[in-house]
Design a protein around this motif. Structure first.
Motif, short mmCIF file in Angstrom:
data_model
loop_
_atom_site.label_atom_id
_atom_site.label_comp_id
_atom_site.label_asym_id
_atom_site.label_seq_id
_atom_site.Cartn_x
_atom_site.Cartn_y
_atom_site.Cartn_z
N ALA A 146 0.83 -1.21 0.00
CA ALA A 146 0.00 0.00 0.00
C ALA A 146 0.86 1.26 0.00
O ALA A 146 0.51 2.26 -0.64
N THR A 147 1.99 1.23 0.69
CA THR A 147 2.86 2.41 0.71
C THR A 147 3.49 2.69 -0.65
O THR A 147 3.92 3.82 -0.91
N LEU A 148 3.54 1.69 -1.51
CA LEU A 148 4.13 1.89 -2.83
C LEU A 148 3.24 2.73 -3.74
O LEU A 148 3.71 3.33 -4.70
N ILE A 149 1.94 2.78 -3.43
CA ILE A 149 1.01 3.46 -4.33
C ILE A 149 0.22 4.57 -3.67
O ILE A 149 -0.58 5.23 -4.33
N ASP A 150 0.43 4.81 -2.37
CA ASP A 150 -0.43 5.77 -1.68
C ASP A 150 -0.23 7.21 -2.12
O ASP A 150 -1.04 8.08 -1.81
N HIS A 151 0.85 7.48 -2.88
CA HIS A 151 1.10 8.84 -3.35
C HIS A 151 0.56 9.08 -4.76
O HIS A 151 0.62 10.21 -5.26
N LEU A 152 0.02 8.05 -5.41
CA LEU A 152 -0.39 8.16 -6.80
C LEU A 152 -1.77 8.79 -6.94
O LEU A 152 -2.56 8.83 -5.99
N LYS A 153 -2.06 9.27 -8.14
CA LYS A 153 -3.39 9.74 -8.45
C LYS A 153 -4.34 8.55 -8.54
O LYS A 153 -3.93 7.42 -8.65
N LYS A 154 -5.65 8.86 -8.51
CA LYS A 154 -6.67 7.81 -8.45
C LYS A 154 -6.52 6.80 -9.61
O LYS A 154 -6.50 5.59 -9.39
N SER A 155 -6.42 7.28 -10.85
CA SER A 155 -6.35 6.37 -11.99
C SER A 155 -5.09 5.52 -11.96
O SER A 155 -5.13 4.31 -12.23
N GLU A 156 -3.95 6.13 -11.61
CA GLU A 156 -2.70 5.39 -11.54
C GLU A 156 -2.73 4.38 -10.39
O GLU A 156 -2.26 3.25 -10.52
N MET A 157 -3.29 4.81 -9.27
CA MET A 157 -3.38 3.93 -8.10
C MET A 157 -4.20 2.69 -8.43
O MET A 157 -3.84 1.56 -8.06
N ALA A 158 -5.31 2.88 -9.14
CA ALA A 158 -6.16 1.74 -9.49
C ALA A 158 -5.42 0.76 -10.38
O ALA A 158 -5.52 -0.47 -10.21
N ARG A 159 -4.67 1.27 -11.37
CA ARG A 159 -3.93 0.38 -12.27
C ARG A 159 -2.85 -0.39 -11.53
O ARG A 159 -2.66 -1.59 -11.76
N GLU A 160 -2.12 0.28 -10.64
CA GLU A 160 -1.07 -0.41 -9.90
C GLU A 160 -1.67 -1.43 -8.93
O GLU A 160 -1.13 -2.52 -8.74
N ALA A 161 -2.80 -1.07 -8.31
CA ALA A 161 -3.44 -1.98 -7.37
C ALA A 161 -3.90 -3.25 -8.07
O ALA A 161 -3.88 -4.34 -7.48
N GLU A 162 -4.31 -3.14 -9.33
CA GLU A 162 -4.72 -4.32 -10.08
C GLU A 162 -3.61 -5.36 -10.14
O GLU A 162 -3.83 -6.55 -9.94
N GLY A 163 -2.38 -4.88 -10.40
CA GLY A 163 -1.26 -5.81 -10.44
C GLY A 163 -0.90 -6.37 -9.07
O GLY A 163 -0.58 -7.56 -8.93
N LEU A 164 -0.98 -5.53 -8.04
CA LEU A 164 -0.63 -5.97 -6.70
C LEU A 164 -1.61 -7.01 -6.16
O LEU A 164 -1.24 -7.89 -5.38
N LEU A 165 -2.87 -6.90 -6.57
CA LEU A 165 -3.90 -7.81 -6.04
C LEU A 165 -4.17 -9.01 -6.95
O LEU A 165 -5.00 -9.86 -6.62
N ALA A 166 -3.48 -9.07 -8.09
CA ALA A 166 -3.80 -10.08 -9.11
C ALA A 166 -3.77 -11.51 -8.56
O ALA A 166 -4.63 -12.32 -8.87
N ALA A 167 -2.78 -11.81 -7.75
CA ALA A 167 -2.64 -13.19 -7.26
C ALA A 167 -2.92 -13.30 -5.77
O ALA A 167 -2.57 -14.30 -5.14
N SER A 168 -3.54 -12.30 -5.18
CA SER A 168 -3.72 -12.28 -3.73
C SER A 168 -4.95 -13.05 -3.27
O SER A 168 -5.04 -13.44 -2.11
#
Length: 704
Positions: free
Chosen positions: A633-655
């Motif tokens: 979460a700390t890796l993406i908490d500084h991003l804008k909404k659209s960028e955060m959503a895209r990065e979160a997709e990859g982070l949660l893909a196999a979770s």
């Protein structure tokens, strides 16, 4: 009197015949590195000897010169000249430019050899890129440059591409302000202004990964693998003036199409032209779209057509294609990789055979006059034409059997995509949730919950169809409740087996694993059913017990409705809160009984389209913390909404993480067992929803 600085005297130069030179044993280079001797010899043959060789006279035992000269520095150049002499491309006595050193001076030969090798400053990569660019401007072709420097044409194209990046970014690269991998990422888009905008956006971040730069430079484009691009074809798109962005440094699946409006126009024009051809067939209506949502044919009757047999010429062609395919496969059975021409031909043969896989269907002309066609683009980019669907208002009244019971399931095909009502509902743009204030997580939007539970309903139908025992239990339970407790709520199983219409759904519903499994199972049973309705009873009687149970489970599964819908808060005839709670509780019971899992069985994953792009930043971060941990979460908490959503997709893909509407509350027996064993719930594991959270979920539909 001031001391006068001693004047430096440079060594003299002299042309020495090659056969008078010998390689000194004092040369410090022992390990091969850099350009090969072959390439250096080719370079000397093309350009001549660019750098002189250092040579020293060879002395005899008495200290007199022997007429021979040793080479302590320039050994690779000596070996390259030696190769050219052996190839008889140079004469043995060819004069070689040499710098003469002293054989009796204080400077050792090893020192000269070492100094020559370590004092040379390597060329900055950017200087090489720019040199290639200048040679290109002065008329040298890419093939010629590649030949001159003994590299591949693709390497030349890469370096020319690097030289074409914004000069401002090249200056930053020259000052070591960015890495080569980052510079390569900027090559995906030729727009200098956009390149500079992206750099300004990422330069302040501690993480400036190349993949992030590529994503930002292509965020408003369409992948060449997108079904619209495949349908139109890259050649047609380019001929219309469209630009394709390519990545010369990574596999890009054909690149990205930059002009999306042009692509959409080309798709519409091609579909319109194909519709003109279908119109001549005499259909009453034709509906055209790039794609239709899941369940478009719900409530429509599908005509039974007759397959048109192949002509003798077509059958001969098909036989020839199969013979060629078998021959190619047998000849290259053990090959690790097929030659390009063979691979291309094999693809052409397979495509030609596939064209015969779905022969045309002939329909009765009187039926065609009241039926219609759905025309769309399939997921692989091919044209999808679904003929022979009759709307209820165009159909004859349903026939009743001897008992006066209406045939309710005639023509339902669960394998086809969304209803007209669904298309109207989904045609508008989705409204993104506003950011939560003060970090408080608000309830999920009503529409998003409806879409998520539509996914769950479809997956639960598939799970129930694969578990006849649970299906029988559910059916028997419902019949008992109707007989002995007629005033009880209906629950989630509608035993009339009237397939549920998904008025609200995500556009990905029809491509889910569950939808495809249901469609395949439907088609398999349909193929086995007798065409004569009067023969179906006897056919069912003749089935063995496992087949009867499987068919029963298949039919019962269509009655599952676990969608979280809007409740009627004013006591009207609509769905009550009690009815919704009872429906969802029964859905959980079915899920527990079937061992159903939204991740393992249905393959659901949180994406930008189906969840992450539809909720607030607070919810995105909460999901990543729960599914991937606080560090993620700390890796993406500084991003804008659209960028955060895209990065979160990859982070949660196999979770295996699921949003609340898709989670299955842990059964009481499981909780007791875990408590007895002293185990705690693990991250990402289904959990018991606290009463306060459950209460919020129940009332979510009443508040945005």
């Amino acid at each position: 009197m001031a001391n006068t600085a001693q004047k430096i005297i440079l060594s003299s130069s002299r042309d020495i015949p090659f056969n008078k030179l010998v390689l000194a044993q004092t040369n410090v280079r022992r390990i091969k590195a850099g350009v090969s001797i072959d390439d250096l010899a080719a370079s000397i043959a093309r350009r001549g000897l660019i750098q002189s060789i250092h040579a020293r006279p060879v002395l005899d035992a008495d200290g007199y010169e022997t007429g021979m000269f040793e080479v302590p520095a320039g050994g690779r150049r000596y070996r390259a000249l030696e190769m050219l002499v052996k190839q008889k491309r140079l004469a043995k006595t060819v004069p070689v430019p040499c710098i003469l050193g002293s054989a009796t001076g204080d400077i050792l030969a090893e020192e000269v050899s070492l100094a020559e090798n370590i004092e040379r400053a390597p060329l900055h990569a950017l200087d090489q890129f720019r040199a290639f660019h200048n040679m290109r401007l002065k008329g040298m072709g890419e093939d010629e440059i590649a030949s001159a420097f003994f590299i591949s044409v693709s390497v030349v194209k890469q370096r020319l591409k690097l030289a074409s990046v914004s000069p401002a970014l090249l200056d930053i690269y020259a000052e070591d302000g960015m890495t080569l991998a980052q510079l390569e990422a900027f090559c995906v888009n030729d727009n200098h202004a956009r390149q500079e905008q992206v750099w300004e956006a990422v330069r302040g971040n501690w993480s400036k990964e190349p993949y992030q730069i590529r994503r930002m430079l292509t965020e408003n484009t369409v992948r060449a693998s997108d079904k619209r691009a495949v349908f139109v074809g890259l050649d047609a798109y380019a001929a219309a003036g469209g630009i394709v962005l390519r990545d010369l440094f990574q596999s890009d699946d054909g690149g990205w199409l930059q002009d999306v409006p042009l692509l959409e126009r080309l798709v519409a024009e091609k579909l319109r032209g194909l519709v003109d051809e279908i119109t001549n067939e005499g259909w009453k209506w034709i509906e055209v779209a790039v794609s239709f949502p899941y369940g478009s044919t719900n409530g429509l009757r599908q005509l039974e057509g007759t397959l048109v047999e192949l002509t003798q010429e077509e059958q001969a062609t098909l036989d020839t294609l199969h013979t060629e395919l078998d021959k190619v496969q047998s000849e290259h059975e053990y090959a690790d990789e097929l030659p390009d021409d063979v691979d291309q031909r094999l693809g052409e043969v397979e495509a030609a055979i596939a064209a015969f896989k779905y022969p045309p269907v002939r329909f009765d002309q009187s039926e065609i006059a009241r039926a219609g066609v759905f025309v769309s683009v399939d997921s692989d980019g091919s044209l999808l034409i679904e003929r022979g669907y009759v709307k209820p208002e165009d159909d004859a009244p349903f026939a009743e059997d001897d008992e006066g019971v209406e045939a309710e399931m005639d023509g339902n095909n669960p394998g086809d995509p969304g209803s007209a009502v669904s298309r109207a509902a989904i045609g508008g743009n989705l409204v993104e949730a506003e950011d939560d204030e003060d970090g408080v997580i608000k309830p999920l939007p009503e529409r998003l919950i409806a879409e998520l539970t539509a996914h769950r309903t479809l997956a639960l139908q598939d799970a129930l169809a694969n578990n006849p025992h649970v299906a029988m239990t559910a059916l028997l339970h419902r019949l008992v409740m109707e007989r002995y407790h007629p005033s009880a709520a209906a629950g989630c199983l509608e035993v009339t087996v009237r397939q549920h219409h998904y008025a609200i759904q995500g556009m990905d519903l029809k491509n889910t694993r569950s939808a495809k499994a249901i469609a395949e199972r439907y088609d398999a049973w349909k193929a086995d059913l007798p065409k004569d309705e009067n023969a179906i009873w006897d056919w069912i009687v003749a089935l063995d017990e496992p087949s009867r149970m499987a068919l029963l489970a298949h039919c019962i599964s269509y009655g599952v409705n676990a969608v979280c819908e809007r409740v009627d808060r004013y006591g009207g005839p609509g769905l009550s809160q009690h009815g919704l709670d009872y429906r969802l509780a029964q859905a959980d019971r079915l899920a527990h009984a079937t061992g159903f899992d939204m991740v393992a069985d249905a393959g659901w994953r949180p994406t930008v389209d189906n969840y992450l792009g539809r909720v607030t930043k607070t919810r995105i971060l909460a999901a990543v913390r729960e599914g991937a941990g606080d560090h993620a979460a700390t890796l993406i908490d500084h991003l804008k909404k659209s960028e955060m959503a895209r990065e979160a997709e990859g982070l949660l893909a196999a979770s295996g993480w699921l949003p609340e509407p898709l989670r299955l509350p842990v059964a009481e027996s499981d909780v007791a067992q875990k408590a007895e064993n002293g185990c705690e719930m693990e991250l990402g594991e289904d959990r018991e929803i606290p009463e306060t959270e459950a209460e919020n979920l129940r009332h979510t539909l009443a508040a945005e």
